[in-house]
Enzyme design. Structure first.
Site, PDB file in Angstrom:
ATOM      1  N   LYS A 104      10.990  13.148  29.538  1.00 31.18           N
ATOM      2  CA  LYS A 104      10.956  14.270  28.227  1.00 31.18           C
ATOM      3  C   LYS A 104      12.072  13.586  27.455  1.00 31.18           C
ATOM      4  O   LYS A 104      12.427  14.185  27.212  1.00 31.18           O
ATOM      5  CB  LYS A 104      11.410  14.829  29.754  1.00 31.18           C
ATOM      6  CG  LYS A 104      10.629  16.319  30.021  1.00 31.18           C
ATOM      7  CD  LYS A 104      11.219  17.668  30.875  1.00 31.18           C
ATOM      8  CE  LYS A 104      11.545  17.096  32.113  1.00 31.18           C
ATOM      9  NZ  LYS A 104      10.557  16.080  33.218  1.00 31.18           N
ATOM     10  N   GLN A 125      13.276  18.239  35.943  1.00 29.69           N
ATOM     11  CA  GLN A 125      11.799  18.576  36.894  1.00 29.69           C
ATOM     12  C   GLN A 125      10.286  19.012  36.048  1.00 29.69           C
ATOM     13  O   GLN A 125      10.386  18.268  34.736  1.00 29.69           O
ATOM     14  CB  GLN A 125      12.038  18.923  37.663  1.00 29.69           C
ATOM     15  CG  GLN A 125      13.663  18.902  38.767  1.00 29.69           C
ATOM     16  CD  GLN A 125      14.648  19.508  38.578  1.00 29.69           C
ATOM     17  OE1 GLN A 125      14.994  20.725  38.160  1.00 29.69           O
ATOM     18  NE2 GLN A 125      15.292  19.090  38.960  1.00 29.69           N
ATOM     19  N   ASP A 165       9.662  13.063  35.857  1.00 29.74           N
ATOM     20  CA  ASP A 165       9.061  11.896  36.107  1.00 29.74           C
ATOM     21  C   ASP A 165       7.983  11.718  34.320  1.00 29.74           C
ATOM     22  O   ASP A 165       7.570  10.832  34.527  1.00 29.74           O
ATOM     23  CB  ASP A 165       8.948  11.056  36.917  1.00 29.74           C
ATOM     24  CG  ASP A 165       9.977  11.812  37.641  1.00 29.74           C
ATOM     25  OD1 ASP A 165      10.709  12.081  37.877  1.00 29.74           O
ATOM     26  OD2 ASP A 165       9.048  11.771  39.095  1.00 29.74           O
ATOM     27  N   GLY A 214      16.786  13.502  36.097  1.00 32.84           N
ATOM     28  CA  GLY A 214      17.572  11.588  35.700  1.00 32.84           C
ATOM     29  C   GLY A 214      16.589  11.689  34.396  1.00 32.84           C
ATOM     30  O   GLY A 214      15.680  11.715  34.541  1.00 32.84           O
ATOM     31  N   HIS A 215      17.276  11.477  33.126  1.00 31.94           N
ATOM     32  CA  HIS A 215      16.521  10.990  31.785  1.00 31.94           C
ATOM     33  C   HIS A 215      17.143  10.043  31.430  1.00 31.94           C
ATOM     34  O   HIS A 215      18.217  10.136  31.791  1.00 31.94           O
ATOM     35  CB  HIS A 215      16.596  12.150  30.966  1.00 31.94           C
ATOM     36  CG  HIS A 215      15.819  13.774  31.336  1.00 31.94           C
ATOM     37  ND1 HIS A 215      16.597  14.696  30.466  1.00 31.94           N
ATOM     38  CD2 HIS A 215      14.920  13.951  32.143  1.00 31.94           C
ATOM     39  CE1 HIS A 215      15.851  15.569  30.779  1.00 31.94           C
ATOM     40  NE2 HIS A 215      14.941  15.324  32.265  1.00 31.94           N
TER      41      HIS A 215
END
Length: 431
Positions: free
Chosen positions: A16, A225, A13, A40-41
């Site tokens: 990225k 991650q 988180d 998730g991005h």
């Protein structure tokens, strides 16, 4: 041409998605090398928000090749759904712009069922905090040599044999957990149907990327991650099921380690963590709430509230060394605006002994207390700053002290979710 690996250097988180998107404008190929759709991005481009889980972040940039490497575990149904969602937002995705490695393992429905059943059965204190999406069980099948891979979808006889091998393992396991047996025929038909959607994207990714490299194309390797969730070097067992560190970029797509020219670590100006596990600098007070509120700290994938704490320089120094990070992108500096005093963890006290790293043993990690260094904060806003001249003097001092403590320079500084609110110090793609 330079090839760049992007890795999270904390517990994930770190931002990225924005940085990969920012860099992808200058890359020719964006390759995802590990993880699954548990990561998730979030990308913000011209005020339009894209939330990606299975797709590489580069898909929102036209004229780029996006790659899902063999180090990823892929839920084919989720991928098809995400492609449809992104297309509705105006992004074109075709076999010319997206490739999936033929040897990528597939996450199947029973993987998620097993994941959730195990977590529900775990006693308090032993829960991992998994997203329940089947990532761990799929990686188990990969190393157990019973995974169904993308290439298996092309031949019915091979597919049926692979399913039978997987069921020999999973049905007894499910029985022990009180879950009904897998419907073999229904599963085979499901896979035969989804094959029509997935196989057009299948390719020998290792070959394509090596040809791109030889042709002088710039490749951006994208991880999911964070390094502190690495299966080997993270806070085990509260980790993900794959290697997250930069070395995985090579094996996760099939390209030699000598092809990697620069490793960029993404680091928040403070620390967060989702789920269970040790967190030495965690704040369970008003400061922690303030960080979470200002930073909008809720997981992109799960919506779970993130735990927040002061910046841990000892841990980031550790991850920088393990991944061979050449420079960091420091994100969310603006979240620290308005704090009168800031703290940075420079090491730990373990039973009276001072350590400059987090020990491996879980019981020792639990007994570590952070050793803090205090710095004055700043009242001015840093949000949207695009040059050093836009930053308060104390913000610059904070950044410089972070560099000293983690023994790694800041290459990029991010001051908001908007991609252009970025201060470039060192160009990772510089030849």
């Amino acid at each position: 041409m330079a090839n760049v690996v992007v890795v999270g250097a904390q517990w994930g988180d770190e931002g990225k998605g924005k940085i990969v998107d920012w860099l992808s404008e200058r890359a020719d190929v964006i390759a995802r090398f590990q993880g699954g759709h548990n990561a998730g991005h979030t990308l913000v481009i011209d005020s339009k928000v894209y939330k990606l889980h299975a797709l590489p972040s580069g898909v929102v940039r036209g004229g780029k090749l996006s790659v899902i490497g063999n180090g990823v575990v892929l839920d084919p149904w989720y991928l098809v759904k995400e492609i449809a969602t992104v297309r509705e937002q105006g992004v074109e995705i075709t076999p010319e712009t997206l490739m999936i490695a033929e040897n990528t393992p597939l996450i199947l429905p029973f993987h998620g069922e097993l994941d959730r059943a195990r977590e529900e059965a775990a006693s308090k204190g032993t829960k991992i905090g998994t997203t329940g999406r089947g990532i761990g069980p799929c990686y188990e099948d990969k190393v157990g040599r019973r995974a169904i891979r993308v290439a298996d979808l092309a031949d019915r006889a091979t597919l049926e044999a692979r399913v039978d091998r997987a069921l020999q393992h999973h049905d007894p396991l499910r029985k022990g957990l009180g879950i009904e047996s897998i419907d073999r025929e229904a599963l085979i038909e499901q896979l035969a149907e989804i094959a029509k959607e997935i196989l057009p994207y299948a390719a020998p990714v290792w070959k394509v990327l090596n040809e791109k490299r030889k042709a002088g194309k710039r490749i951006l390797f994208e991880g999911a991650q964070g390094s502190l969730l690495d299966i080997d070097f993270g806070t085990y067992p509260f980790v993900t099921s794959s290697n997250v560190i930069a070395g995985q970029a090579s094996t996760g797509v099939g390209i030699g380690p000598g092809s990697i020219d620069y490793v960029l670590g993404i680091v928040k100006a403070y620390t967060t963590r989702v789920g269970e596990g040790p967190f030495p600098t965690e704040l369970e007070d008003a400061d922690g709430e303030r960080l979470g509120t200002r930073g909008h700290e809720f997981g992109t994938t799960t919506g779970r509230k993130r735990r927040c704490g002061w910046f841990d320089a000892a841990l980031v120094r550790q991850t920088c060394a393990i991944s061979g990070i050449n420079g960091i992108s420091l994100t969310k500096l603006d979240v620290l605006d308005g704090f009168e005093t800031l703290k940075i963890c420079v090491g730990y006290d373990l039973d009276g002994q001072q350590l400059d790293y987090l020990p491996t043993a879980a019981d020792e990690q639990a007994r570590c207390t952070p050793i803090y260094e205090e710095m004055p904060g700043w009242s001015e806003s840093t949000e949207g700053a695009r040059s050093w001249a836009d930053l308060p003097a104390n913000a610059i001092k904070y950044v410089k002290r972070v560099e000293e403590l983690i023994e790694c320079p800041v290459a990029l500084l991010s001051t908001s979710p908007e991609r252009d609110d970025t201060i470039l110090v060192t160009d990772p793609f510089a030849d």
